[in-house]
Design an enzyme around this catalytic site. Sequence first.
Site, PDB file in Angstrom:
ATOM      1  N   ASN A 151     -24.964 -17.324  20.135  1.00  0.00           N
ATOM      2  CA  ASN A 151     -24.232 -17.245  21.406  1.00  0.00           C
ATOM      3  C   ASN A 151     -24.724 -18.221  22.470  1.00  0.00           C
ATOM      4  OD1 ASN A 151     -26.541 -15.612  21.488  1.00  0.00           O
ATOM      5  ND2 ASN A 151     -25.694 -14.327  23.093  1.00  0.00           N
ATOM      6  N   LYS A 174     -34.707 -21.185  11.720  1.00  0.00           N
ATOM      7  CA  LYS A 174     -33.499 -20.877  10.928  1.00  0.00           C
ATOM      8  C   LYS A 174     -32.423 -20.491  11.940  1.00  0.00           C
ATOM      9  CE  LYS A 174     -30.861 -18.292   9.297  1.00  0.00           C
ATOM     10  NZ  LYS A 174     -29.408 -18.335   9.602  1.00  0.00           N
ATOM     11  N   PRO A 175     -31.590 -21.455  12.332  1.00  0.00           N
ATOM     12  CA  PRO A 175     -30.567 -21.141  13.335  1.00  0.00           C
ATOM     13  C   PRO A 175     -29.421 -20.345  12.716  1.00  0.00           C
ATOM     14  CG  PRO A 175     -30.301 -23.393  12.585  1.00  0.00           C
ATOM     15  CD  PRO A 175     -31.511 -22.849  11.866  1.00  0.00           C
ATOM     16  N   GLY A 227     -31.153 -11.551  17.669  1.00  0.00           N
ATOM     17  CA  GLY A 227     -29.931 -11.289  16.911  1.00  0.00           C
ATOM     18  C   GLY A 227     -29.499  -9.856  17.084  1.00  0.00           C
ATOM     19  N   SER A 228     -28.661  -9.404  16.189  1.00  0.00           N
ATOM     20  CA  SER A 228     -28.119  -8.054  16.328  1.00  0.00           C
ATOM     21  C   SER A 228     -29.161  -7.014  15.916  1.00  0.00           C
ATOM     22  CB  SER A 228     -26.864  -7.919  15.461  1.00  0.00           C
ATOM     23  OG  SER A 228     -27.218  -8.113  14.116  1.00  0.00           O
ATOM     24  N   GLU A 249     -35.605  -9.597  19.654  1.00  0.00           N
ATOM     25  CA  GLU A 249     -34.722  -9.493  20.829  1.00  0.00           C
ATOM     26  C   GLU A 249     -33.325  -9.197  20.309  1.00  0.00           C
ATOM     27  OE1 GLU A 249     -35.199 -12.004  24.019  1.00  0.00           O
ATOM     28  OE2 GLU A 249     -37.325 -12.274  23.684  1.00  0.00           O
ATOM     29  N   LEU A 250     -32.867  -7.970  20.544  1.00  0.00           N
ATOM     30  CA  LEU A 250     -31.688  -7.494  19.824  1.00  0.00           C
ATOM     31  C   LEU A 250     -30.527  -7.174  20.760  1.00  0.00           C
ATOM     32  CD1 LEU A 250     -33.761  -5.345  17.301  1.00  0.00           C
ATOM     33  CD2 LEU A 250     -33.151  -7.759  17.163  1.00  0.00           C
ATOM     34  N   CYS A 283     -25.967 -10.910  25.220  1.00  0.00           N
ATOM     35  CA  CYS A 283     -26.668  -9.652  24.905  1.00  0.00           C
ATOM     36  C   CYS A 283     -26.754  -8.726  26.110  1.00  0.00           C
ATOM     37  CB  CYS A 283     -28.060  -9.978  24.385  1.00  0.00           C
ATOM     38  SG  CYS A 283     -28.978 -11.078  25.481  1.00  0.00           S
ATOM     39  N   GLU A 378     -22.363  -2.230  20.574  1.00  0.00           N
ATOM     40  CA  GLU A 378     -22.135  -3.533  21.187  1.00  0.00           C
ATOM     41  C   GLU A 378     -20.846  -4.140  20.618  1.00  0.00           C
ATOM     42  OE1 GLU A 378     -24.871  -6.667  19.967  1.00  0.00           O
ATOM     43  OE2 GLU A 378     -25.227  -7.073  22.084  1.00  0.00           O
TER      44      GLU A 378
HETATM   45  P1  NAD Z   1     -27.036 -11.810  13.753  1.00  0.00           P
HETATM   46  O1  NAD Z   1     -27.942 -10.649  13.709  1.00  0.00           O
HETATM   47  O2  NAD Z   1     -25.823 -11.780  12.923  1.00  0.00           O
HETATM   48  O3  NAD Z   1     -27.817 -13.145  13.310  1.00  0.00           O
HETATM   49  C1  NAD Z   1     -28.960 -13.599  14.012  1.00  0.00           C
HETATM   50  C2  NAD Z   1     -29.745 -14.506  13.095  1.00  0.00           C
HETATM   51  O4  NAD Z   1     -30.322 -13.722  12.046  1.00  0.00           O
HETATM   52  C3  NAD Z   1     -28.898 -15.563  12.391  1.00  0.00           C
HETATM   53  O5  NAD Z   1     -29.630 -16.761  12.316  1.00  0.00           O
HETATM   54  C4  NAD Z   1     -28.684 -14.979  11.018  1.00  0.00           C
HETATM   55  O6  NAD Z   1     -28.424 -15.925  10.026  1.00  0.00           O
HETATM   56  C5  NAD Z   1     -30.019 -14.302  10.790  1.00  0.00           C
HETATM   57  N1  NAD Z   1     -30.021 -13.232   9.791  1.00  0.00           N
HETATM   58  C6  NAD Z   1     -29.033 -12.348   9.517  1.00  0.00           C
HETATM   59  N2  NAD Z   1     -29.434 -11.506   8.539  1.00  0.00           N
HETATM   60  C7  NAD Z   1     -30.696 -11.852   8.207  1.00  0.00           C
HETATM   61  C8  NAD Z   1     -31.645 -11.356   7.284  1.00  0.00           C
HETATM   62  N3  NAD Z   1     -31.385 -10.330   6.482  1.00  0.00           N
HETATM   63  N4  NAD Z   1     -32.856 -11.944   7.216  1.00  0.00           N
HETATM   64  C9  NAD Z   1     -33.149 -12.971   8.026  1.00  0.00           C
HETATM   65  N5  NAD Z   1     -32.290 -13.504   8.924  1.00  0.00           N
HETATM   66  C10 NAD Z   1     -31.073 -12.945   9.014  1.00  0.00           C
HETATM   67  O7  NAD Z   1     -26.719 -12.072  15.288  1.00  0.00           O
HETATM   68  P2  NAD Z   1     -25.646 -13.080  15.886  1.00  0.00           P
HETATM   69  O8  NAD Z   1     -24.313 -12.500  15.595  1.00  0.00           O
HETATM   70  O9  NAD Z   1     -25.949 -14.473  15.490  1.00  0.00           O
HETATM   71  O10 NAD Z   1     -25.964 -12.968  17.446  1.00  0.00           O
HETATM   72  C11 NAD Z   1     -25.439 -11.989  18.264  1.00  0.00           C
HETATM   73  C12 NAD Z   1     -26.419 -10.852  18.434  1.00  0.00           C
HETATM   74  O11 NAD Z   1     -27.622 -11.333  19.012  1.00  0.00           O
HETATM   75  C13 NAD Z   1     -25.905  -9.790  19.399  1.00  0.00           C
HETATM   76  O12 NAD Z   1     -26.221  -8.529  18.885  1.00  0.00           O
HETATM   77  C14 NAD Z   1     -26.681 -10.072  20.673  1.00  0.00           C
HETATM   78  O13 NAD Z   1     -26.834  -8.962  21.530  1.00  0.00           O
HETATM   79  C15 NAD Z   1     -27.987 -10.522  20.118  1.00  0.00           C
HETATM   80  N6  NAD Z   1     -28.715 -11.301  21.120  1.00  0.00           N
HETATM   81  C16 NAD Z   1     -29.793 -10.731  21.736  1.00  0.00           C
HETATM   82  C17 NAD Z   1     -30.457 -11.422  22.737  1.00  0.00           C
HETATM   83  C18 NAD Z   1     -31.646 -10.825  23.461  1.00  0.00           C
HETATM   84  O14 NAD Z   1     -32.287 -11.533  24.219  1.00  0.00           O
HETATM   85  N7  NAD Z   1     -31.955  -9.557  23.261  1.00  0.00           N
HETATM   86  C19 NAD Z   1     -30.017 -12.694  23.104  1.00  0.00           C
HETATM   87  C20 NAD Z   1     -28.907 -13.235  22.448  1.00  0.00           C
HETATM   88  C21 NAD Z   1     -28.270 -12.538  21.452  1.00  0.00           C
END
Ligand code: NAD
Length: 480
Positions: A151, A174-175, A227-228, A249-250, A283, A378
């Site tokens: 995001n 790993k983006p 991530g999520s 950070e989720l 987030c 979310e």
């Molecule tokens: P996501 O969880 O789908 O993916 C995040 C990252 O994790 C990606 O690089 C993905 O490839 C990787 N990933 C997924 N499964 C994995 C696994 N099993 N092992 C290792 N890596 C794995 O999240 P997204 O959809 O890219 O981003 C949106 C989410 O991120 C939302 O839930 C948002 O709230 C959260 N977010 C949180 C913050 C914060 O500061 N708390 C900031 C930005 C985004």
Amino acid sequence: MQNRNMLIGGEAVPAASGSYFEVTAPATGSLLAQVPRAGATDVDHAVRAASIGFDAWYRLRPAEREAVLLRAAELVANEGQTRFLDTLIDESGSTITKARGEIAYTVDLLRTAAGEARRLYGETFPNDDPHRMSMVIREPLGVVGVVSPYNAPLSLLTKMCAFPLAAGNSLVIKPSEETPLTALAFGRLLLDAGVPSEAINVVTGYGSECGAELINHPAVRCIALTGSTNTGIAVGQAGLSRMRRMQLELGGKSALLVLKDADPKQAAKIAAQGIFTHSGQICMANSRIVVERDIYPSFIDALKAEAEGLYLGDLRDERTVYGPLINSRAVEKVLEHVREAVAAGAEILTGGEVLNGLVVKPTILLDPPRDSLAWREESFGPVASVVAVDDLEEAIAVANDSDYGLSAAVMTNNIQWGLHAARRIASGAVHIGMHTFQSNALAPIGGVGLSGMGRSGGHYSTEEFTEVKWISVDVGSLPR
Ligand code: NAD
């Protein structure tokens, strides 16, 4: 369209398997590039490089690491428009305003992190034995695996990288598979700024493939994931099996409280900014709005007007407030949350449907059931739920009716009410007189509950990415 390569040990390399995956523009659906689909061999290659890079980078004096990060900041300040602007707009569906904001914040983060390189303070503490002296020093952890989301692919990635680098760690990034091009450009910029070639590595691919390989690699000492929550739980469990340091950070479901003394129009304007910026793909977005009944009617009128007045056009048009969601799965999830809430009795004040392509109309739900997905989970889209409450105590209770706790905010002119709420709401941050989406390179960003663990920003980050060590000395033989 071109094939792009990963960045390992300073070299642009394809995946060992020779496979690629496609990166497309959410606004147009057009193919932007093909990037390597990395697997176990590539991740191992990158982690080995980072282990060598760690020695080279940590051996530099703090002032040298500071200088490299400052050079990186200057490169972004001078060349950010050419290196990142189009990629941010095309790859992540950012508006031009959001893309510029990310670039500016990236400069700020790199400058702030640069200063932290000199501030890895230790301490001494008294010892009851007069012949012993005790000190505590901070040391970097080693190879940090950085797993980032789509995001805010530049500024969030910078936050996740700059502070661990300042502390002397090396990185394997790993983006998100949605936004690898920004990360590759950022990795290249760090090399240009003088980070040793092995200390910064970028592997591209899917979470379940190269992401999982990275977090399970035995030589990775720490995992920083943004991530999520579902991903965070899976990554956290894997990390715990090796007792790794983890910063997670989720997701969030942040509440904005609108108290009865607030100006309804001003509060609606702020509430709309807090949920609709970047289509709600933030987030900290205030996806729950809790309003005291006295001003509820005037507030929802003003919020409807705000939502319906948003300009949603071309991403390069400065008037455009937001653009597409990242992909069709994201759109489907948002619509499903709306459908489910409406079936259970919520009213749609405005929106609730797709405008075009992956762009969802600004959507306001009134009074969704407290067990609905729209209220509890979310949506990560331009959808806010509004509920009315009788008083401040009920507003606080409703704000706390969540498994998440990333950010919260209170619209009031009464500082006692604001501070009372700030101290009672279970959240990593509470902002008074603002919306929930606030950034500051020095602030401890992070959440409670399902929003994660650990904090990032300023010295809070460098503490996460260092280990303390107690050293004691017997000085008894010295004359007193
Ligand atoms: P996501 O969880 O789908 O993916 C995040 C990252 O994790 C990606 O690089 C993905 O490839 C990787 N990933 C997924 N499964 C994995 C696994 N099993 N092992 C290792 N890596 C794995 O999240 P997204 O959809 O890219 O981003 C949106 C989410 O991120 C939302 O839930 C948002 O709230 C959260 N977010 C949180 C913050 C914060 O500061 N708390 C900031 C930005 C985004």
